[in-house]
Design an enzyme around this catalytic site. Structure first.
Site, short mmCIF file in Angstrom:
data_model
loop_
_atom_site.label_atom_id
_atom_site.label_comp_id
_atom_site.label_asym_id
_atom_site.label_seq_id
_atom_site.Cartn_x
_atom_site.Cartn_y
_atom_site.Cartn_z
N GLU A 44 0.73 -1.04 0.07
CA GLU A 44 -0.09 -0.16 -0.13
C GLU A 44 0.93 1.09 0.12
O GLU A 44 1.87 1.30 0.53
CB GLU A 44 -0.88 0.02 1.37
CG GLU A 44 -1.73 0.82 1.51
CD GLU A 44 -2.41 0.97 2.95
OE1 GLU A 44 -1.99 -0.09 3.78
OE2 GLU A 44 -3.44 1.54 3.07
N LYS A 115 -9.34 2.58 -1.96
CA LYS A 115 -9.81 1.94 -0.39
C LYS A 115 -11.07 2.47 -0.03
O LYS A 115 -11.25 3.50 0.01
CB LYS A 115 -8.69 2.20 0.39
CG LYS A 115 -8.70 1.47 1.60
CD LYS A 115 -7.19 1.58 2.50
CE LYS A 115 -7.07 0.60 3.87
NZ LYS A 115 -5.82 0.94 4.34
N CYS A 148 -5.38 -3.47 2.29
CA CYS A 148 -4.90 -3.71 3.89
C CYS A 148 -6.30 -3.96 4.58
O CYS A 148 -6.90 -5.05 4.42
CB CYS A 148 -4.42 -2.30 4.22
SG CYS A 148 -3.50 -2.38 5.89
#
Lengths: 270, 270
Positions: A44, A115, A148
């Site tokens: 990330e 995200k 994540c």
């Protein structure tokens, strides 16, 4: 059967040393390239770093999709004949950037994902995406991408499995926390569990540090469709994990003579 | 703060030796009682055994809710001032019995749950239940019950967490399978992961064997709300696991300054 070789590049990222970060990335790719991988994965926010002080700093480090980080992914994909997946700080039209990831093949951007589940102070810095995690058709098979904390939601991994994902890739930055002696971090446990639940491969590319006083778990891992690690978990140090995956194994959902992963769900009950 | 002591009774069950099975249950309770537990848990099908040849055999071993197994749970709950959770083969009006579990407190049956996700040859023997897993108000807090394979569906555990469950109890019979050396079985990994995902305690009461040629994992486990085992996993032998739980820890869902387990879900995306 054709196998897909994946390489997970876990290296040190430092928001205060962009040149050093990029050097680490390149050293990691060079090591990965020795085994001719089909897929190369970065963490990330793999060039910018993670620990932004505030929104203006994050916006100042953000890049458009045609900016240098995704351009680098395109070059690397051509140079190494590999699919490249990695995270970058994506410029937006609004005040806040997105925490995004791109999937690139043959010099082309196949998808950019933003995200959707933001962790802790990310909520003070980034805008959350509003689109489901994508499942991308690549030359090796169907690859889903999420970032994540996204991958800690079983419904998120389940949703891409139901759309045919064979490999779920999660560029990550896992901050250090208390882990009981002898235990794997709960993030690794979730990556294992969700692989088994959905009979898919899961892959997390973590990073190491430190960065502005924050330490990182550095536990990159690749799990097979039964939920067992076949590469990693890495041990908190820079590492390139390389392993061959049989994507066909993730297409079959048969887990007993009478059971099917995913298919045995009873959504009427939940 | 008040703690809740749970005792997990993992013993040998043999469908061809009902008297021996009952002896093992009683020996296990006697050992558990030494620590004055608030909750005593038995495995799935804890008196009948699991490996039925066919439907008629299962029906012949089935019992009504007022039959001897649940009656035993009632007596034990009074004798030990404990909540008792365990599995039994429940007679039905139809051709096939249910694979059920009862929660009993103070001599009263609080709930009977019928397994909804049937594993392998269970599909040839049992009728599946059609009701969601219950969350039961007990004197120690909110306890959810589900059975074995049920608890491998993250949506199932998530659904009871959203309804306030603090402890998820799963009487189980985990058949032996290939587990890579040094790894915990994927069933244990799922119990860990779903505890962490939902910030609840999870408890699996497994059994040992062998029974009609089938071996069992025997990996009973209690996981804390962060997903780490605090009792077990047991090692394939008869065992009583006893541990104290702070139910209040499962009521708070705060996992960072800006994050809430369960609350951070984005159902619009799945």
């Amino acid at each position: 059967m054709p196998m897909t070789r994946v390489a997970v590049c876990q290296y040190a990222i430092d928001i205060d040393d962009p040149a050093g970060t990029l050097e680490n990335l390149h050293a990691s790719v060079a090591e990965a390239a020795e085994s001719n991988p089909d897929v190369i994965v970065f963490p990330e926010l793999c060039t910018s770093g993670y620990v932004f002080h505030d929104i203006p700093e994050a916006q100042s480090r953000s890049e458009a999709v045609d900016g240098p980080t995704v351009q680098l992914f395109r070059e690397l994909s051509l140079q190494h004949h590999a699919i490249v997946v990695g995270g970058f700080c994506e410029r937006s039209d609004g005040e806040r950037p997105f925490n995004s990831a791109a999937v690139v093949e043959n010099g082309e951007v196949l998808v950019v994902y933003r995200k959707t589940h933001l962790w802790d102070t990310e909520k003070l810095i980034f805008a959350a995406g509003d689109d489901p995690a994508p499942v991308v058709d690549t030359s090796v098979g169907k690859i889903a991408v999420m970032i994540c904390y996204d991958a800690e939601f079983p419904e998120m991994v389940g949703s891409v499995a139901r759309r045919g994902a064979q490999l779920v890739v999660a560029p990550s930055n896992w901050p250090a926390k208390h882990i009981p002696p002898g235990e794997r971090s709960s993030e690794v446990i979730k990556a294992q569990a969700f692989a088994a639940v959905n009979h898919v491969f899961t892959l997390v590319c973590d990073r190491v540090g430190p960065e502005r006083g924050v330490d990182w778990i550095g536990a990159s891992v690749v799990c097979d469709v039964e939920g067992y690690p076949i590469a990693g978990p890495a041990q908190g140090k820079p590492a390139v994990l390389t392993v061959d995956l049989d994507f066909a194994w993730a297409s079959s959902k048969t887990i007993s003579a009478n059971n099917e992963a995913v298919g045995d769900r009873r959504p009427d009950l939940y």
